[in-house]
Design an enzyme around this catalytic site. Structure first.
Site, short mmCIF file in Angstrom:
data_model
loop_
_atom_site.label_atom_id
_atom_site.label_comp_id
_atom_site.label_asym_id
_atom_site.label_seq_id
_atom_site.Cartn_x
_atom_site.Cartn_y
_atom_site.Cartn_z
CG HIS A 133 -4.35 10.48 2.74
ND1 HIS A 133 -5.45 10.38 3.56
CD2 HIS A 133 -3.52 9.45 3.09
CE1 HIS A 133 -5.31 9.34 4.37
NE2 HIS A 133 -4.16 8.76 4.10
CG ASP A 155 -2.08 0.97 1.06
OD1 ASP A 155 -2.43 1.30 -0.10
OD2 ASP A 155 -2.65 1.40 2.08
CD GLU A 183 -5.55 2.89 -0.37
OE1 GLU A 183 -4.79 2.20 -1.09
OE2 GLU A 183 -5.38 3.04 0.85
MN MN Z 1 -4.25 2.75 2.57
#
Ligand code: MN
Length: 438
Positions: free
Chosen positions: A145, A138, A212
């Site tokens: 963000h 990830d 995402e």
């Molecule tokens: Mn994430």
């Protein structure tokens, strides 16, 4: 980068009528791959391609003789119980299959009568995770963000000094990636209040979402071989919506010094449909960063990448509470953003991941990280939308949410549209949070 071809022609229509309404996710210009079976049948999982509100059952289509020549072995790979083999073939064979499917599904095709019995209604299907995911990494590619979160976790240094140099990532857990529609229980974990002397083990009270995109790896690179930036997309099979559920009260107590762990690995929801890089080709946009920022090191930069390394993908997160479901009212938008706001591209993620010789394999999954945009209404996690829980969200039916509550469903949507191209979408990615197990 893949050129546009006849399969992208916005004038193309399909004999599958539901593919032609102009507003659906799956017109003939999309043709995403997934793994399905008839709901409740216990049949073997097999590959399918979405068209309108139907699925082309690839095993049935191969059996019916729809595919010939070089497209046949690719179609066979697309019929397997996981997409790993298809993904491993790389862009050229995949493009052959796309061309063959486009021909067979278009209005007036001679293959209509043969292919028609191979369709399964999406309403009668259930899905599983599209690939056997060997590894999941990830990333953290939205600077908005990273800054918003950093401000909450480290007010004095919101953005770490490495952020604009390295596509930051961590190794997540592949086994808990679940498919859209699979509900899961609220996790327990160690939580320590700032003024408490010791942590306690309890169900998370700060369940959050992360909107995402999941990047499915296509052809592998051998251990030791770095993939150059301009070659990176040929190692990407496609993109799928991805919700990286996060427990924000478990995260701050455990994340230093080695990074996220149990706050992140209890469930991550992936959409059943993977939209191929070829389908996304019409929606490329330039990928640049402000001139005042440090420019990427040479292995993360190229002219072609600056000219067209980004993708214009609209992304939306919505909530449906139990009350809303009972009242049959529509889900309510929490955030609307666009993938073009990412600070690091999918190609840069891949080039960086392999620069040390790390071998990515077909079916591996990279998460882009929460894709928050520059404004508050484009913030893609509740921790940002509520400023760390300080500003609850007031829903139209009078309910208030700071974090995800038991019974809440979170739904992600994504789509591409622009003049001169068809509108394509990513299907639904949703899951409901169930109460913690007793
Ligand atoms: Mn994430």
């Amino acid at each position: 980068m893949l050129p546009l071809n006849a399969t992208h022609d916005p004038q193309l229509t399909s004999w599958v009528g539901s593919a032609n309404d102009g507003n659906g996710d799956f017109p003939i210009q999309n043709l995403p791959h997934g793994i399905f079976r008839r709901k409740g049948s216990g049949q073997a999982w097999r590959g399918g391609v979405a068209i309108g509100d139907q699925i082309v059952d690839m095993a049935a289509a191969v059996g019916a003789g729809v595919f010939t020549g070089d497209a046949l072995p690719v179609a066979r790979a697309a019929a397997e119980p996981t997409l790993n083999h298809l993904m491993s073939l790389g862009p050229k064979p995949l493009s052959l299959l796309r061309a063959a499917l486009s021909k067979a599904l278009q209005t007036g095709s001679k293959q209509e009568a043969t292919l028609q019995p191979c369709l399964v209604a999406q309403s009668q299907a259930e899905y599983t995770v599209p690939a056997r995911i060997g590894d999941y990494t990830d990333f953290y590619t939205s600077v908005h963000h990273a800054t918003n979160i950093g401000r909450l976790f480290r007010p004095d240094s919101p953005l770490m000094p490495n952020y604009k140099w390295i596509p930051i990532g961590y190794h997540g857990r592949a086994s808990s990636v679940i498919v859209s529609g699979q509900d899961f229980h609220r996790p327990r974990g160690q939580v320590k209040a700032p003024d408490a002397e010791a942590p306690v083990l309890k169900p998370s009270a700060r369940m959050d979402i992360e909107l995402e995109l999941g990047v499915f790896i296509g052809q592998s690179n051998a251990l030791g071989d770095a993939v150059a930036l301009d070659d990176a997309e040929s190692h990407i099979f496609g993109l799928a919506l991805f919700n990286d559920w996060s427990a924000r009260d478990i995260q701050p107590w455990e994340y230093q010094p080695l990074g996220p762990f149990l706050a992140k690995n209890f469930a991550s929801t992936v959409a059943p449909w993977v939209v191929t890089m070829e389908a996304l080709a019409p929606y490329r946009v330039p990928f640049t960063r402000p001139a005042a920022d440090p420019q990427p090191l040479p292995y993360l930069a190229s002219e072609a990448h600056s000219a067209g390394g980004g993708f214009d993908i609209q992304l939306e997160a919505l909530i449906e509470t139990t009350k809303m479901r009972q009242a049959q009212s529509a889900p309510v938008r929490l955030a609307l953003t666009n993938y073009r706001h990412a600070y690091w591209s999918a190609a840069q993620m891949l080039a960086h991941h392999t620069v040390n010789g790390c071998n990515l394999q077909a079916g591996d999954l990279l998460g882009t990280g929460t894709l928050s945009g520059p404004t508050l209404d484009a913030a893609c996690a509740l921790i940002e939308l509520t400023a760390g829980g300080k500003n609850p969200i007031h829903l139209p039916n009078g309910e208030v949410r700071t974090w995800v509550e038991d019974g809440d469903a979170i739904l992600l949507r994504g789509w591409c549209e622009k003049p001169g191209a068809a509108r394509i979408g990513f299907g639904d990615c949703s899951a409901t949070v169930l109460p913690a197990k007793p």
